[in-house]
Design an enzyme around this catalytic site. Sequence first.
Site, short mmCIF file in Angstrom:
data_model
loop_
_atom_site.label_atom_id
_atom_site.label_comp_id
_atom_site.label_asym_id
_atom_site.label_seq_id
_atom_site.Cartn_x
_atom_site.Cartn_y
_atom_site.Cartn_z
N SER A 97 5.50 -3.12 2.93
CA SER A 97 4.17 -2.65 2.03
C SER A 97 4.58 -2.69 0.46
O SER A 97 3.42 -2.77 -0.18
CB SER A 97 3.72 -1.32 2.37
OG SER A 97 3.26 -0.94 3.63
N ASP B 103 -1.26 2.67 8.90
CA ASP B 103 0.16 2.01 9.30
C ASP B 103 1.09 2.97 10.03
O ASP B 103 1.62 2.22 11.14
CB ASP B 103 0.75 1.65 7.74
CG ASP B 103 2.18 1.02 8.15
OD1 ASP B 103 2.27 0.18 8.58
OD2 ASP B 103 2.97 1.94 7.46
N HIS C 21 2.83 2.23 13.60
CA HIS C 21 4.28 2.36 13.80
C HIS C 21 4.66 3.16 15.15
O HIS C 21 5.74 3.00 15.75
CB HIS C 21 4.89 3.02 12.46
CG HIS C 21 5.25 2.06 11.32
ND1 HIS C 21 5.94 0.88 11.52
CD2 HIS C 21 4.76 1.92 10.09
CE1 HIS C 21 5.88 0.31 10.47
NE2 HIS C 21 5.16 0.74 9.49
N ASP D 37 -2.46 -4.20 3.41
CA ASP D 37 -1.57 -5.27 3.23
C ASP D 37 -0.66 -6.14 3.98
O ASP D 37 0.01 -6.97 3.90
CB ASP D 37 -0.40 -4.31 2.40
CG ASP D 37 -0.25 -3.03 3.19
OD1 ASP D 37 -0.82 -2.74 4.47
OD2 ASP D 37 0.44 -2.09 2.86
N HIS D 38 -1.03 -5.70 5.45
CA HIS D 38 -0.56 -6.28 6.35
C HIS D 38 -1.16 -5.58 7.67
O HIS D 38 -1.65 -4.53 7.75
CB HIS D 38 1.06 -6.44 6.56
CG HIS D 38 1.70 -4.94 6.38
ND1 HIS D 38 1.53 -3.84 7.35
CD2 HIS D 38 2.25 -4.29 5.42
CE1 HIS D 38 2.01 -2.83 6.99
NE2 HIS D 38 2.23 -2.95 5.88
N HIS E 52 5.49 -4.20 11.52
CA HIS E 52 4.46 -4.96 11.16
C HIS E 52 4.47 -6.20 11.76
O HIS E 52 5.45 -6.42 12.37
CB HIS E 52 4.67 -5.50 9.55
CG HIS E 52 4.85 -3.85 8.63
ND1 HIS E 52 5.02 -3.96 7.39
CD2 HIS E 52 4.46 -2.54 9.11
CE1 HIS E 52 5.18 -2.69 7.09
NE2 HIS E 52 4.94 -1.90 7.94
MG MG Z 1 1.26 2.21 1.95
ZN ZN Z 2 4.48 0.18 7.82
#
Ligand code: MG
Ligand code: ZN
Length: 383
Positions: free
Chosen positions: A106, A278, A282, A320-321, A347
């Site tokens: 990130s 995110d 995870h 961002d991903h 990721h």
């Molecule tokens: Mg972040």
């Molecule tokens: Zn992450």
Amino acid sequence: MRTKFGLFFLMLTIGVQVFAQDQYLKAKSDSIEKIYEAKDIYPVKSFSQKFKTQKPKNIILLIGDGMGVSQVFAGLTANKGHLFLENFKHIGFSKTQSANGYITDSAAGGTALASGHKTNNGAIGVDADGKPVKSILEEAEAKGLATGLVSSSAITHATPASFISHQDGRSMYEEIATDFLKTDIDVFIGGGIDHFSKRKDGRNLMEELKSKGYQVETDIMEISKVKKGKLAGLTAPVHNGRVAERGDMLPVATKTALNILDNNKKGFFLMVEGSMIDWGGHASSTRYIVEEMLDFDKVIGEALEFAEKDGETLIIVTADHETGGMAITGGNMQKGVVIGSFPTTDHTAVMVPVFSYGPGAQEFTGIMENTDITVKMRKLLIE
Ligand code: MG
Ligand code: ZN
């Protein structure tokens, strides 16, 4: 002998039962995390597609950390078929690779979106050689526009930090907090009190912010009452909790920031991050992802309300991903049920969507590098 064997088998049976019970509880908790079943859904509305200008006066960049197409579709299914995001008619894809990684983190992803420079994983606001690079937020500030950052995580975390700080490592939280005071940012709202006030160097940056003229608030109710001037809203010691704990902190913070930034007649740049899509990836948790995705879509709704009225605001929603390699292996649109599956807890390399709305939105279609998004924003807002 017989009793000894008897005891042995008794113990074995109990052991197996305890093990089975454990497995059952694990399976049950797994399904709580793997399957999302809609409780309340919220109504979404259609917004005008007519704008006052060709070029935007304001840009709102909304980053869903870890938000791939599956995360979006999980949210859409969970809300029984509709999201505010459907108002975005210009859609593209962003390639997220960093300077030294097929798979970005990130920090490098944030720095690419903030500055238009690919950098190494872990780096904040510096290029691959460690040289500081200007972010679009800093350029907007230099041009006399108002600027803001809002995040559900600590405001010092990698994504928001990439827009305001220049450090070699993303975990240098106290140094990152110090960088906030080197700028003239108008509004920032997120967690991170400890990085401002419980520091190794003994400085109390919350007091320093006050003497720089900031209204410093730690309660979202108080934050939401601020209508003008400079605002530092720090809502948690480090990160805010999940949606169940933090409530509508992120949409409320977004609305508050927009109201304040709108006072600047030259325009503004605002970045809002939905940080925890995110974290759900995870954790291989469909439920966590969906809760965060729906909260982020409500932020998108707030941005659309503002932009429709304003008519000179460009909104870009991207990530961002992607995180978790999320697949949707089952579900029900009418019932708002989603079943997710995850091949990794990290990721992934896959392209992420770019949605845009407002004057200039047509520039953000097709397949592009993450850094191209910044180049385009810069052309529209700065040059
Ligand atoms: Mg972040
Ligand atoms: Zn992450």
